[in-house]
Design an enzyme around this catalytic site. Structure first.
Site, PDB file in Angstrom:
ATOM      1  N   GLU A 195      -8.884  -6.549   4.298  1.00 51.26           N
ATOM      2  CA  GLU A 195      -8.178  -7.659   3.650  1.00 51.26           C
ATOM      3  C   GLU A 195      -7.530  -8.587   4.689  1.00 51.26           C
ATOM      4  OE1 GLU A 195      -5.830  -5.657   0.590  1.00 51.26           O
ATOM      5  OE2 GLU A 195      -7.709  -4.876  -0.231  1.00 51.26           O
ATOM      6  N   TYR A 207       0.809  -1.236   0.000  1.00 52.23           N
ATOM      7  CA  TYR A 207       0.000   0.000   0.000  1.00 52.23           C
ATOM      8  C   TYR A 207       0.837   1.278   0.000  1.00 52.23           C
ATOM      9  CZ  TYR A 207      -4.461  -2.297  -0.076  1.00 52.23           C
ATOM     10  OH  TYR A 207      -5.544  -3.013  -0.496  1.00 52.23           O
TER      11      TYR A 207
HETATM   12  C1  HEM Z   1      -6.324   2.263  -1.438  1.00 49.41           C
HETATM   13  C2  HEM Z   1      -5.632   1.727  -2.413  1.00 49.41           C
HETATM   14  C3  HEM Z   1      -6.228   0.927  -3.532  1.00 49.41           C
HETATM   15  C4  HEM Z   1      -7.396   1.110  -4.208  1.00 49.41           C
HETATM   16  C5  HEM Z   1      -8.449   2.181  -3.996  1.00 49.41           C
HETATM   17  C6  HEM Z   1      -7.470   0.050  -5.207  1.00 49.41           C
HETATM   18  C7  HEM Z   1      -8.515  -0.113  -6.086  1.00 49.41           C
HETATM   19  C8  HEM Z   1      -8.635  -1.136  -6.990  1.00 49.41           C
HETATM   20  C9  HEM Z   1      -9.736  -1.326  -7.896  1.00 49.41           C
HETATM   21  C10 HEM Z   1     -10.936  -0.419  -8.009  1.00 49.41           C
HETATM   22  C11 HEM Z   1      -9.503  -2.447  -8.599  1.00 49.41           C
HETATM   23  C12 HEM Z   1     -10.387  -3.046  -9.695  1.00 49.41           C
HETATM   24  C13 HEM Z   1     -11.316  -4.000  -9.059  1.00 49.41           C
HETATM   25  C14 HEM Z   1     -12.220  -4.598 -10.071  1.00 49.41           C
HETATM   26  O1  HEM Z   1     -13.158  -3.943 -10.463  1.00 49.41           O
HETATM   27  O2  HEM Z   1     -11.939  -5.697 -10.476  1.00 49.41           O
HETATM   28  C15 HEM Z   1      -8.261  -3.000  -8.152  1.00 49.41           C
HETATM   29  C16 HEM Z   1      -7.683  -4.143  -8.652  1.00 49.41           C
HETATM   30  C17 HEM Z   1      -6.386  -4.478  -8.411  1.00 49.41           C
HETATM   31  N1  HEM Z   1      -5.560  -3.926  -7.469  1.00 49.41           N
HETATM   32 FE1  HEM Z   1      -5.987  -2.386  -6.251  1.00 49.41          FE
HETATM   33  N2  HEM Z   1      -6.364  -0.739  -5.109  1.00 49.41           N
HETATM   34  C18 HEM Z   1      -5.577  -0.240  -4.116  1.00 49.41           C
HETATM   35  C19 HEM Z   1      -4.371  -0.748  -3.693  1.00 49.41           C
HETATM   36  C20 HEM Z   1      -3.689  -1.756  -4.340  1.00 49.41           C
HETATM   37  C21 HEM Z   1      -2.385  -2.225  -3.984  1.00 49.41           C
HETATM   38  C22 HEM Z   1      -1.540  -1.713  -2.823  1.00 49.41           C
HETATM   39  C23 HEM Z   1      -2.046  -3.201  -4.871  1.00 49.41           C
HETATM   40  C24 HEM Z   1      -0.751  -3.978  -4.933  1.00 49.41           C
HETATM   41  C25 HEM Z   1       0.304  -3.506  -5.490  1.00 49.41           C
HETATM   42  C26 HEM Z   1      -3.171  -3.366  -5.773  1.00 49.41           C
HETATM   43  C27 HEM Z   1      -3.233  -4.281  -6.808  1.00 49.41           C
HETATM   44  C28 HEM Z   1      -4.354  -4.533  -7.568  1.00 49.41           C
HETATM   45  C29 HEM Z   1      -4.393  -5.529  -8.623  1.00 49.41           C
HETATM   46  C30 HEM Z   1      -3.245  -6.413  -9.075  1.00 49.41           C
HETATM   47  C31 HEM Z   1      -5.688  -5.497  -9.147  1.00 49.41           C
HETATM   48  C32 HEM Z   1      -6.247  -6.348 -10.311  1.00 49.41           C
HETATM   49  C33 HEM Z   1      -5.821  -5.702 -11.572  1.00 49.41           C
HETATM   50  C34 HEM Z   1      -6.427  -6.272 -12.838  1.00 49.41           C
HETATM   51  O3  HEM Z   1      -7.101  -7.305 -12.814  1.00 49.41           O
HETATM   52  O4  HEM Z   1      -6.210  -5.641 -13.842  1.00 49.41           O
HETATM   53  N3  HEM Z   1      -4.141  -2.488  -5.414  1.00 49.41           N
HETATM   54  N4  HEM Z   1      -7.743  -2.180  -7.168  1.00 49.41           N
END
Ligand code: HEM
Ligand code: FAD
Length: 403
Positions: free
Chosen positions: A137, A95
């Site tokens: 989480e 994060y």
């Molecule tokens: C407060 C911080 C964060 C927010 C608001 C956020 C938000 C999101 C959202 C909206 C999605 C798409 C979900 C969906 O509709 O499938 C997502 C997917 C994802 N997030 Fe986060 N995220 C955050 C932090 C992180 C962190 C720290 C990581 C790790 C490095 C991460 C890795 C991912 C990955 C790998 C996906 C799937 C990507 C894909 O399938 O293309 N996220 N996140």
């Protein structure tokens, strides 16, 4: 808690950031991947290239910021994302990496307009939002690990059987390599598959809904081969019985409400039938146990033609087990002469509002899955029929977008 002044700054700058949202998040990803190339092993590169994931993340951050003084209002949306994060093995220590690069990207894109006061407010807000995700989480990892047969991150599964279900969809029956029990799941949930595709520089993660009924000694995924798709082609062409795949524990919040006695309509397009088929099996098992007796069920599926239509006989058999209260309707957009001769479908063309109105039981709850244009058309049709939003539930087979 954030101060009144910080909240005011955040709220007044959400529109500016939202306006530059795409530019900021695209810059953010480039920046983050150049400094942390190890994260290329987690993110879906096709989603990046299509801009879907940057958009989804931007939307989420701005939505969270806009509700910064009332975060409980967005908790359901946070849980959906947190499930996906948990299924991908995202950890708390990642994060700050995202936060640091997001802030820097805001600064680099907005230039002088991003005053130190604005940046400090966003830094603080990101911290609050990140803490919400991290704690939810952490709870989800614990639940996944403590469930009977459960595990926290990835577990090796052996392909027990590989079955072609249509010209484009193939099922994989997966059993745990350690031979121990596997976690049950709710119909509608998915797992993440982590693979190393030969010749690809990074590992790739993809979600697949479980298409079988819960409580079996295996999981079944039914995968459509996507033209040019990395993982689906690898699974179809190179993964065979005896091979090992790393799976996350079941995840997701698109769940069949089994306590609800109202009629249920399972509405799918193409490979979107996977969660619906699991739900139908579950309804059949429930009916056999006398749970919600007589609950009306409509399984309506739209396919291009018979050759790409998967799990046809299985669906008919499951509905048959429910009996008279269950109905199946297959809608083919481009049926062949052979499809006609064999009487494989109930309607030619697409599912529209009139057809939904004619076939649906009254006061039904609708579960929808399929390509985004399909889901959009279904939701619009249902809204035109006066179906309230709380009776419409859907799952995206990719980053969530606006319907
Ligand atoms: C407060 C911080 C964060 C927010 C608001 C956020 C938000 C999101 C959202 C909206 C999605 C798409 C979900 C969906 O509709 O499938 C997502 C997917 C994802 N997030 Fe986060 N995220 C955050 C932090 C992180 C962190 C720290 C990581 C790790 C490095 C991460 C890795 C991912 C990955 C790998 C996906 C799937 C990507 C894909 O399938 O293309 N996220 N996140
Ligand atoms: C919750 C959930 C459940 C799912 N359940 C299922 C399921 O049950 N069955 C199923 O089959 N799928 C399911 N999916 C979809 C699945 O996760 C994958 O997205 C799908 O298999 C495609 O992955 P891929 O690696 O083959 O394609 P990717 O490599 O991810 O590519 C996807 C598409 O983008 C195109 N593409 C790739 N690179 C680019 C580029 N540079 N520019 C433009 N376009 C590009 C490809 O040609 C392809 O058509 C689900 C997804 C989610 C989120």
């Amino acid at each position: 808690m954030l101060s009144e002044a910080t909240i005011a700054t955040i709220k007044s700058t959400v529109p500016v950031l939202a306006e530059h949202g795409r530019t900021i998040t695209e810059h953010f990803y480039k920046r983050m991947f150049s400094r942390h190339p190890e994260l290329l092993n987690i993110f879906n590169h096709a989603h990046q290239k299509q801009g879907k994931q940057p958009q989804a993340l931007a939307n989420a951050v701005y939505a969270a910021a806009a509700h910064i003084d009332n975060l409980p209002a967005i908790l359901p949306a946070v849980r959906v994302i947190a499930h996906k994060h948990r299924s991908l093995g995202i950890t708390a220590d990642q994060y700050p990496i995202v936060g640091e690069n997001l802030l820097a990207a805001i600064q680099e894109v907005l230039g002088e307009a991003a005053t130190p006061e604005i940046l400090a407010a966003w830094g603080e807000a990101y911290g609050v939002i990140a803490d919400v995700f991290i704690s939810i989480e952490a709870e989800m990892y614990k639940e996944a690990e403590q469930a009977v047969g459960g595990w926290a991150d990835f577990r090796p599964f052996v392909v027990d059987r590989k079955v072609a279900e249509s010209e484009v969809i193939t099922s994989f029956y997966l059993v745990p390599q350690d031979g121990a029990a596997i976690a049950s799941f709710e119909p509608g949930q998915y797992i993440t598959v982590k693979v190393n595709v030969p010749g690809s520089p990074n590992t790739a993660n993809r979600q697949y809904s479980l298409s079988c009924e819960p409580g079996k000694p295996y999981y079944r995924l039914s995968v459509k081969r996507e033209e040019g798709g990395l993982v689906s082609n690898y699974l179809h062409q190179q993964v065979n019985a005896g091979d090992v795949l790393d799976l996350s524990a079941p995840a997701g919040e698109f769940l069949l409400d089994r306590q609800d006695s109202r009629p249920v309509v399972l509405l799918s397009g193409g490979v979107g039938l996977t969660p619906m088929t699991s739900m139908l099996h579950t309804l059949a098992a429930d009916a056999a146990k006398g749970i919600q007796p007589g609950r009306a069920v409509l399984y309506m599926h739209s396919a291009l033609s018979g050759s790409v239509h998967a799990l046809r006989d299985e669906v008919l058999a499951a509905a048959g087990r429910i009996g008279e209260s269950a109905k199946v309707r297959f809608v083919y957009e481009q049926p062949t002469e052979a499809d006609r001769a064999a009487g494989l479908f109930d309607r030619e063309g697409r599912i529209d509002a009139a057809y939904l109105a004619a076939e649906s039981p009254a006061d039904a709850v609708y579960y929808i899955c399929g390509p985004v244009p399909f889901m959009r058309a279904m939701v619009e049709a249902l809204q035109s029929l006066g179906v309230e939003n709380d009776r419409i539930r859907y799952e995206f087979f990719g980053p969530a977008s606006q319907l």
